[in-house]
Design a protein around this motif. Structure first.
Motif: not given
Length: 258
Positions: A210-225
């Motif tokens: 599905i994604a053009d971009r992926i973001a990862m959320i961990y402990q309430g923050r976006i840690i990687w996009t």
């Protein structure tokens, strides 16, 4: 991104009592982009979506849609904003007591006050767009398989041709083949509408499709996009552990002793 983002979150915080759920979310979604947000259970993915929709109010921070600050909107302005959104809920969330076409047309009839015959025509067209026949429109949700219910939910999400579509765990409970069918339909429908899409999922096969971009959320923050094609070379140990489903790594599951 040179243009004004379709959605922009800046330093968004949300807590429930002592529990911090969102701890300074910074995220942008470009116009016409498909962004997938990954992360474990309880990391704040659904709360983030609810804050964007205005179902929850962030404690602090900024949420802009088309450059407009949304956290201070009144009820009338909020209702107007919501017309930009479509939503595919986890588990389809269809109304059992009404027929399939009425489920698809629900927002058109109840929200837009559209005459039922016109709403039915649109509903049938949207059912066709997700590969379902007019006969299916006359059935009730309980008469459908899980995969067909997901298709109906997708038809409902696109019925009003929204500018932004949220997908909440769209392949949960589906076998791998049906999940891939749903993923392909999502890609097609989003492209046909020219919509901006935000998907939250645990399913990496779905995310990659599905994604053009992926973001990862961990402990309430976006840690990687990053771009979807770069997910396997993120250079982030948390992302690598999640993507490959490893028990060992910096993400530690909280297991309560019996």
């Amino acid at each position: 991104m040179t243009d004004t983002p379709k959605i922009a979150l800046r330093n968004v915080h949300k807590r429930f009592g002592p529990k911090v759920v969102l701890n300074g979310i910074d995220l942008e979604v470009g116009r016409g982009e498909s962004l997938v947000v990954i992360g474990g259970s309880g990391t704040g993915k659904s709360v983030m979506l609810k804050c964007i929709l205005g179902l929850l109010h962030p404690d602090t921070g900024s949420i802009r849609v088309d450059g407009e600050e949304t956290t201070r909107l009144g009820s009338r302005e909020r209702e107007k904003l919501l017309h930009k959104f479509g939503m595919l809920f986890q588990g389809a969330a269809l109304f059992d007591s009404i027929r399939v076409w009425e489920n698809v047309a629900f927002g058109l009839i109840q929200g837009e006050h559209m005459p039922r015959p016109k709403a039915k025509d649109i509903a049938m067209a949207k059912l066709g767009a997700v590969g379902l026949t007019p006969e299916v429109g006359e059935l009730y949700p309980a008469e459908l398989s899980g995969g067909m219910q997901k298709r109906v939910a997708l038809a409902r999400a696109i019925a009003d041709e929204p500018e932004i579509i949220f997908f909440d765990e769209p392949t949960t409970g589906l076998d791998p083949i049906m999940a891939d069918v749903i993923n392909e339909l999502i890609v097609k429908c989003v492209k046909d509408l020219g919509a901006t899409a935000v998907t939250i999922t645990h399913d990496m096969a779905s995310a990659r499709k599905i994604a053009d971009r992926i973001a990862m959320i961990y402990q309430g923050r976006i840690i990687w996009t990053g771009h979807a094609r770069d997910i396997d070379a993120s250079g982030n140990a948390h992302v690598d552990q999640f993507v490959h489903g490893r028990a060992e790594g910096p993400i530690q599951m909280q297991i309560r002793a019996l």
